[in-house]
Design a protein around this motif. Structure first.
Motif, PDB file in Angstrom:
ATOM      1  N   THR A   1      41.603  29.952  28.369  1.00 13.61           N
ATOM      2  CA  THR A   1      42.464  30.792  29.192  1.00 13.61           C
ATOM      3  C   THR A   1      41.899  30.926  30.599  1.00 13.61           C
ATOM      4  N   THR A   2      42.785  30.845  31.614  1.00 11.50           N
ATOM      5  CA  THR A   2      42.364  31.037  32.998  1.00 11.50           C
ATOM      6  C   THR A   2      42.550  32.490  33.403  1.00 11.50           C
TER       7      THR A   2
ATOM      8  N   LYS B   1      44.287  33.547  35.865  1.00  9.46           N
ATOM      9  CA  LYS B   1      45.705  33.729  36.183  1.00  9.46           C
ATOM     10  C   LYS B   1      46.515  33.989  34.915  1.00  9.46           C
ATOM     11  N   GLU B   2      46.221  33.223  33.858  1.00 15.35           N
ATOM     12  CA  GLU B   2      46.926  33.417  32.590  1.00 15.35           C
ATOM     13  C   GLU B   2      46.595  34.775  31.969  1.00 15.35           C
TER      14      GLU B   2
ATOM     15  N   SER C   1      45.761  37.454  33.625  1.00 13.59           N
ATOM     16  CA  SER C   1      46.445  38.449  34.453  1.00 13.59           C
ATOM     17  C   SER C   1      47.912  38.560  34.078  1.00 13.59           C
ATOM     18  N   LYS C   2      48.561  37.416  33.867  1.00 14.97           N
ATOM     19  CA  LYS C   2      49.977  37.406  33.488  1.00 14.97           C
ATOM     20  C   LYS C   2      50.177  38.075  32.136  1.00 14.97           C
ATOM     21  N   HIS C   3      49.288  37.797  31.196  1.00 17.16           N
ATOM     22  CA  HIS C   3      49.363  38.400  29.862  1.00 17.16           C
ATOM     23  C   HIS C   3      49.270  39.928  29.934  1.00 17.16           C
TER      24      HIS C   3
ATOM     25  N   GLY D   1      49.925  41.770  32.661  1.00 22.80           N
ATOM     26  CA  GLY D   1      50.845  42.373  33.624  1.00 22.80           C
ATOM     27  C   GLY D   1      50.126  43.025  34.778  1.00 22.80           C
TER      28      GLY D   1
ATOM     29  N   SER E   1      47.510  42.277  38.424  1.00 20.75           N
ATOM     30  CA  SER E   1      47.206  41.274  39.432  1.00 20.75           C
ATOM     31  C   SER E   1      45.876  40.604  39.116  1.00 20.75           C
ATOM     32  N   VAL E   2      45.690  39.413  39.665  1.00 24.37           N
ATOM     33  CA  VAL E   2      44.429  38.700  39.491  1.00 24.37           C
ATOM     34  C   VAL E   2      43.265  39.543  40.020  1.00 24.37           C
TER      35      VAL E   2
ATOM     36  N   TYR F   1      38.838  34.138  27.125  1.00 24.43           N
ATOM     37  CA  TYR F   1      38.651  33.917  28.560  1.00 24.43           C
ATOM     38  C   TYR F   1      37.173  34.036  28.911  1.00 24.43           C
TER      39      TYR F   1
END
Length: 341
Positions: A2-3, A5-6, A8-10, A12, A14-15, A45
């Motif tokens: 996992t990155t 960015k991924e 952060s998206k999971h 909800g 911000s990076v 991660y």
């Protein structure tokens, strides 16, 4: 894998929020930090060290150069110090790197080499000398570090310490108040900062009482049972004045004092009063002695978390006054001192 960015998206978030949570920044709530760390673990991660260095200029790695190769007597100290620091830095999201020194320079050359590689953000320095060349080097190169202890000058760096001047003073003053005038001190290695500080407190207490210290009653060496035995026997040889009380810098030295007293036919505390500093070491607990010991107490294991925390704060830009800590110690009066008044 996992990155960021991924992740952060999971979540909800911000990076930036996720990054600051993972790096334990103070402006992120404990609840958010916990949520982010649990998600990072669940999604496997792991920070990309190279990417983090490009973004922040830091590697996320801190180092300890152990100043000498430990022998059997140092085994507990070594494993506890290294294990304790490694565990605490890991909890703070930082990687901990250990290097060993086996030369006479106490790791100075290794520090210089690591500084040149720019691979480590900061260092933990242990067992400082009164004027420590490692500290001088890191100051000159403007490399962050935290010291377990203090040098003898005005500290302009992060440190965690107990008040070793007060330790030497409190133990000696207690003996003075009990009527003792011939007070000896068996201390650690000459030149170590805490040793010099404890001698400073010892001499201050004697001077306040109008008493003079004797050079032959101020002993230094590796803090072992053998040191306590040999130095106590030495002080009781000859026809001159003898100590009525001895201050021991740790419990191992105190064991040797008890051995010497037995060999010399002296009773503690009837013939010889003793006090000591207790680091709460498991191989020499205070309750192992046949007499309840009057002591100052400051468990060594309480150092790991503050050292990790102070270095982390400093790397994040904390002001100097927020990364210098002198911990308290207890003074416990028990049965190893005989009042002469």
């Amino acid at each position: 894998m996992t990155t960021l960015k991924e992740l952060s998206k999971h979540l909800g978030l911000s990076v930036t929020q996720v990054s600051r949570a993972l790096n334990n920044h103070d402006d992120v709530s404990a609840k958010t930090k916990q949520r982010v760390k649990e998600a990072a673990k669940a999604l496997n991660y792991h920070p990309n060290t190279a990417a983090r260095r490009l973004v922040t200029g830091r590697s996320g790695i801190v180092g300890l150069v152990y100043p000498y190769m430990p022998d059997q007597a140092d085994a507990w100290y070594f494993t506890q110090f290294v294990g304790g620091l490694s565990s605490r830095f890991s909890q703070h999201g930082m990687q901990f790197m250990l290097h060993m020194s086996d030369g006479p320079d106490r790791g100075l050359a290794i520090h210089d080499q690591l500084i040149r590689t720019r691979s480590i953000d900061g260092f933990v320095i242990i067992v400082p000398k009164a004027n420590d060349k490692r500290v001088q080097l890191l100051r000159e190169r403007k490399v962050p570090f935290v010291l377990h202890g203090q040098t003898m000058d005005q500290p302009d760096y992060p440190f965690y310490d107990i008040d070793n001047v007060a330790v030497g003073y409190d133990l000696t003053r207690l003996l003075v108040d009990a009527g003792h005038k011939n007070i000896a001190f068996i201390n650690g290695e000459a030149g170590d900062s805490f040793v010099e500080r404890r001698f400073t407190g010892y001499r201050k207490a004697l001077a306040e009482a109008g008493l003079k210290w004797r050079d032959e009653w101020q002993s230094c060496g590796t803090m072992t049972r053998e040191l306590g035995l040999l130095e106590t026997v030495r002080m009781f040889q000859g026809s001159g004045a003898k100590p009525t009380a001895i201050v021991a810098s740790n419990m191992l030295i105190l064991q040797g004092i008890f051995d010497a007293a037995k060999a010399l036919g002296l009773s503690i505390p009837d013939d010889l009063s003793v006090v000591a500093h207790d680091d709460d070491l498991p191989d020499c607990p205070v309750n192992m002695f046949p007499v309840p010991i009057t002591c100052t107490r400051a468990p060594l294991v309480q150092s790991w978390e503050p050292l990790a925390q102070l270095l982390e704060r400093y790397l994040k830009g904390a002001v100097l006054s927020d990364v210098q800590e002198i911990a308290s110690h207890e003074l416990l009066e028990r049965g190893s001192v005989r009042a002469l008044r």
